[in-house]
Design an enzyme around this catalytic site. Structure first.
Site, PDB file in Angstrom:
ATOM      1  CB  VAL A 195     -16.515  91.628  -1.174  1.00 19.30           C
ATOM      2  CG1 VAL A 195     -15.325  92.526  -0.895  1.00 19.30           C
ATOM      3  CG2 VAL A 195     -16.101  90.166  -1.081  1.00 19.30           C
TER       4      VAL A 195
ATOM      5  CG  ASP B 197     -24.370  97.400  -7.007  1.00 13.27           C
ATOM      6  OD1 ASP B 197     -23.689  96.626  -6.313  1.00 13.27           O
ATOM      7  OD2 ASP B 197     -24.852  97.074  -8.130  1.00 13.27           O
TER       8      ASP B 197
ATOM      9  CG  PHE C 283     -10.313  74.972   5.464  1.00 14.23           C
ATOM     10  CD1 PHE C 283     -10.446  75.920   6.454  1.00 14.23           C
ATOM     11  CD2 PHE C 283     -10.941  75.213   4.251  1.00 14.23           C
ATOM     12  CE1 PHE C 283     -11.185  77.080   6.250  1.00 14.23           C
ATOM     13  CE2 PHE C 283     -11.675  76.359   4.035  1.00 14.23           C
ATOM     14  CZ  PHE C 283     -11.793  77.299   5.044  1.00 14.23           C
ATOM     15  CG  LEU C 284      -7.276  68.914   8.033  1.00 14.66           C
ATOM     16  CD1 LEU C 284      -6.343  68.353   9.102  1.00 14.66           C
ATOM     17  CD2 LEU C 284      -6.911  68.300   6.669  1.00 14.66           C
TER      18      LEU C 284
ATOM     19  CB  CYS D 171     -14.132  82.451  -3.515  1.00  7.28           C
ATOM     20  SG  CYS D 171     -14.843  84.080  -3.273  1.00  7.28           S
TER      21      CYS D 171
ATOM     22  NE  ARG E  81     -21.798  84.372  -5.865  1.00  8.49           N
ATOM     23  CZ  ARG E  81     -21.236  85.561  -5.610  1.00  8.49           C
ATOM     24  NH1 ARG E  81     -20.734  86.272  -6.602  1.00  8.49           N
ATOM     25  NH2 ARG E  81     -21.162  86.031  -4.381  1.00  8.49           N
TER      26      ARG E  81
HETATM   27  N1  LIG Z   1     -18.027  86.451  -1.850  1.00  9.02           N
HETATM   28  C1  LIG Z   1     -16.950  86.152  -1.150  1.00  9.02           C
HETATM   29  O1  LIG Z   1     -16.985  85.364  -0.197  1.00  9.02           O
HETATM   30  C2  LIG Z   1     -15.623  86.771  -1.499  1.00  9.02           C
HETATM   31  C3  LIG Z   1     -14.554  86.675  -0.590  1.00  9.02           C
HETATM   32  C4  LIG Z   1     -13.338  87.262  -0.931  1.00  9.02           C
HETATM   33  C5  LIG Z   1     -13.184  87.894  -2.153  1.00  9.02           C
HETATM   34  N2  LIG Z   1     -14.233  87.949  -3.026  1.00  9.02           N
HETATM   35  C6  LIG Z   1     -14.034  88.654  -4.295  1.00  9.02           C
HETATM   36  O2  LIG Z   1     -14.652  89.940  -4.191  1.00  9.02           O
HETATM   37  C7  LIG Z   1     -15.222  90.306  -5.455  1.00  9.02           C
HETATM   38  C8  LIG Z   1     -16.697  90.607  -5.278  1.00  9.02           C
HETATM   39  O3  LIG Z   1     -17.342  89.410  -4.883  1.00  9.02           O
HETATM   40  P1  LIG Z   1     -18.838  89.389  -4.353  1.00  9.02           P
HETATM   41  O4  LIG Z   1     -19.124  87.997  -3.942  1.00  9.02           O
HETATM   42  O5  LIG Z   1     -19.044  90.484  -3.392  1.00  9.02           O
HETATM   43  O6  LIG Z   1     -19.607  89.735  -5.724  1.00  9.02           O
HETATM   44  P2  LIG Z   1     -21.143  90.001  -5.955  1.00  9.02           P
HETATM   45  O7  LIG Z   1     -21.458  89.447  -7.288  1.00  9.02           O
HETATM   46  O8  LIG Z   1     -21.921  89.571  -4.756  1.00  9.02           O
HETATM   47  O9  LIG Z   1     -21.250  91.594  -6.016  1.00  9.02           O
HETATM   48  C9  LIG Z   1     -20.717  92.360  -7.035  1.00  9.02           C
HETATM   49  C10 LIG Z   1     -21.527  93.655  -7.105  1.00  9.02           C
HETATM   50  O10 LIG Z   1     -20.901  94.536  -8.025  1.00  9.02           O
HETATM   51  C11 LIG Z   1     -21.920  95.252  -8.736  1.00  9.02           C
HETATM   52  N3  LIG Z   1     -21.350  95.810  -9.962  1.00  9.02           N
HETATM   53  C12 LIG Z   1     -20.986  95.183 -11.097  1.00  9.02           C
HETATM   54  N4  LIG Z   1     -20.483  96.063 -11.979  1.00  9.02           N
HETATM   55  C13 LIG Z   1     -20.516  97.275 -11.378  1.00  9.02           C
HETATM   56  C14 LIG Z   1     -20.128  98.585 -11.777  1.00  9.02           C
HETATM   57  N5  LIG Z   1     -19.605  98.830 -12.977  1.00  9.02           N
HETATM   58  N6  LIG Z   1     -20.313  99.583 -10.919  1.00  9.02           N
HETATM   59  C15 LIG Z   1     -20.861  99.373  -9.687  1.00  9.02           C
HETATM   60  N7  LIG Z   1     -21.244  98.154  -9.258  1.00  9.02           N
HETATM   61  C16 LIG Z   1     -21.070  97.122 -10.085  1.00  9.02           C
HETATM   62  C17 LIG Z   1     -22.986  94.192  -8.962  1.00  9.02           C
HETATM   63  O11 LIG Z   1     -24.238  94.784  -9.256  1.00  9.02           O
HETATM   64  C18 LIG Z   1     -22.958  93.457  -7.619  1.00  9.02           C
HETATM   65  O12 LIG Z   1     -23.862  94.038  -6.690  1.00  9.02           O
HETATM   66  C19 LIG Z   1     -14.919  89.160  -6.408  1.00  9.02           C
HETATM   67  O13 LIG Z   1     -13.744  89.426  -7.100  1.00  9.02           O
HETATM   68  C20 LIG Z   1     -14.700  87.978  -5.462  1.00  9.02           C
HETATM   69  O14 LIG Z   1     -13.857  87.006  -6.007  1.00  9.02           O
HETATM   70  C21 LIG Z   1     -15.448  87.412  -2.721  1.00  9.02           C
END
Ligand SMILES: NC(=O)c1ccc[n+]([C@@H]2O[C@H](COP(=O)([O-])OP(=O)(O)OC[C@H]3O[C@@H](n4cnc5c(N)ncnc54)[C@H](O)[C@@H]3O)[C@@H](O)[C@H]2O)c1
Length: 460
Positions: A16, A35, A274-275, A285, A352
């Site tokens: 994201v 990050d 989604f069907l 997620c 995941r």
């Molecule tokens: N992946 C998806 O398809 C998706 C879609 C919509 C919403 N989301 C939501 O978005 C959020 C992020 O998801 P993601 O899949 O991108 O996660 P991810 O695990 O791919 O990435 C998270 C990143 O945050 C970094 N991080 C952790 N703690 C930190 C800190 N204190 N400071 C700076 N960086 C830090 C990690 O090193 C990692 O690179 C989640 O809440 C998820 O539910 C994800």
């Protein structure tokens, strides 16, 4: 606000955060991606992406002049907008683990203050009340400090799909922003204007869909924004489980779920997306968000049986692969089974909650020899599941060698062009192909000499 372009800090460069950062820089903002993972930061500074996502490398190059990658939070000081995009994985009880959010917010609070309003935006998927909690943490840190900090919290849930993340960010259906500070909401509207009004020149790697309608900008209160994200994922997950449940009954009564999906999907109230029946959802997620929503329900003494049912159906669906193997092979122990596709969906290397993991583990526990192939997720699988005694194959033909059954788990496009006759030739006499995503034409598979087994398709 510092005027156009905005200075934006993104905290967390995962699926994201990186996508958001790259897209906001591409449309003109000055973006710092922060990050704590030094390896990711180093990779990104070299112009390489730590994630596999179509178009991301091209956009990284196109926007490189406006993009900075760092592990330091000091750039937060000058930012107009700070976007939280850290992970919120499940705890053992299903609740969202907010420790990454809290740590990140603490680092932000220690680096705030430039005399103007700064908007702290929650893009991570978080439980109800997290906006208030974030404000509380920052207020506590700032109390007693002589700093000229003005900040507002807003919620901006993310709806991108992995594998289409750039597309979904540049061409969203809607952008939802929740909060009670009018100026903060206006700053976010300004940040999103190029996307809301589609004023950017579409990149070659991600052309604008023909007839793309301008996205809606939905403004609401913070709590409703937090609920919108959970409700959207819960609904989509339930829709998939619904058709999967119907597909099981289709098999019993001799109906074809593909026909049923088409017949109901044409109803505009239902819609056709989604069907698709198959072995169910996975990914970072749906599993964690349905668990988190359900646990919020319990916190409020309000169990959510519909949602819990959707989760149960999804769990059962994965194990239906094993049932199908038992039905067709009778004895499963000692068999060789090939897994085609490890990623939870195509065009990503994300593992995941990938169904392939549960299916592989179940087969190994049953005493099978398991061979695996995936076009991009094999390295991740080796790294994360190295303890599983599987055989890694370089291509589908090597995978098919000596297999009694091959299970298509991820619907990679290349699997639509498999050399089925050659696959059949290399397998044992059983020659079973389980199409876990109903993407193959049963008649083609059968013509190649394989036994086709889909989900809810008739004739099976
Ligand atoms: N992946 C998806 O398809 C998706 C879609 C919509 C919403 N989301 C939501 O978005 C959020 C992020 O998801 P993601 O899949 O991108 O996660 P991810 O695990 O791919 O990435 C998270 C990143 O945050 C970094 N991080 C952790 N703690 C930190 C800190 N204190 N400071 C700076 N960086 C830090 C990690 O090193 C990692 O690179 C989640 O809440 C998820 O539910 C994800």
């Amino acid at each position: 606000m510092g005027g156009w372009p905005l200075r934006v800090c993104i905290i967390g460069t995962g699926y994201v955060g990186l996508t958001t950062g790259v897209c906001l820089a591409f449309v003109g903002h000055k973006v710092t991606c922060i990050d704590i993972d030094a390896k990711k930061v180093a990779l990104l500074r070299e112009g390489k992406s730590p994630i596999c996502e179509p178009g991301i490398v091209e956009l990284l190059q196109l926007a490189e002049d406006r993009l900075t990658f760092t592990a330091e939070f000091s750039d937060c000081r000058g930012a107009d907008v700070i976007i939280l995009a850290v992970g919120t994985p499940s705890t053992e009880t299903g609740k969202a683990n907010l420790s990454y959010i809290e740590t990140a917010v603490t680092s932000i609070a220690e680096n705030l203050g430039n005399g103007k309003l700064q908007v702290i935006v929650n893009k991570s998927t978080v439980p109800i009340g997290t906006s208030l909690r974030v404000k509380l943490i920052i207020d506590q840190i700032l109390t007693g400090k002589k700093s000229a900090c003005q900040f507002a919290i807003a919620s901006n849930p993310e709806f991108l799909r992995e594998g289409a993340a750039i597309h979904d960010t540049l061409y969203p259906d809607r952008i939802v922003v929740g909060g009670d500070d009018v100026e903060a909401i206006n700053i976010l509207r300004v940040m999103y204007i190029p996307i809301l009004e589609q004023t950017f020149v579409a990149p070659n790697c991600c052309p604008r869909p023909e007839g793309f309608p301008l996205p809606a900008f939905v403004t609401t209160d913070g709590t409703s924004a937090e609920m919108i994200k959970y409700a959207a994922n819960a609904f989509l997950a339930t829709k998939i489980s619904f058709i999967n449940e119907i597909s099981g009954l289709c098999e019993k009564v001799g109906a074809d779920v593909e026909e049923v999906s088409r017949g109901i999907g044409l109803d505009k109230r239902i819609g056709s997306r989604f069907l698709e029946a198959g072995l169910g959802w996975g990914g970072s997620c749906f599993g964690k968000d349905t668990a988190a929503l359900s646990s919020i329900g319990y916190e409020y003494g309000y169990p959510m049986p519909l949602l819990e049912g959707a989760v149960r159906v999804n769990r059962r669906q994965r194990m239906r692969v094993i049932e199908k193997l038992q039905e067709s092979l009778k004895v499963v122990r000692g068999r060789t089974v090939g897994i085609l596709g490890l990623a939870f969906k195509p065009n990503t290397d994300d593992l995941r909650d990938a169904p392939a993991i549960d299916i592989t583990k179940a087969l190994l526990e049953m005493g099978c020899r398991v061979k695996v192939y995936d076009p991009v997720a094999m390295d991740n699988f080796r790294e994360q599941y190295g303890a599983l005694a599987v055989e890694y194959c370089e291509n589908p033909l090597l995978l098919a060698e000596d297999c009694d059954a091959v299970v298509l788990v991820t619907e990679w496009e290349e699997f639509l062009r498999l050399p089925l006759r050659e696959i059949a030739r290399r397998m044992t006499k059983e020659k079973i192909l389980i199409d876990g995503r109903n993407i193959m034409k049963p008649s083609h598979v059968k013509a190649a000499g394989l036994k086709y087994i889909g989900f809810g398709r008739w004739p099976a």
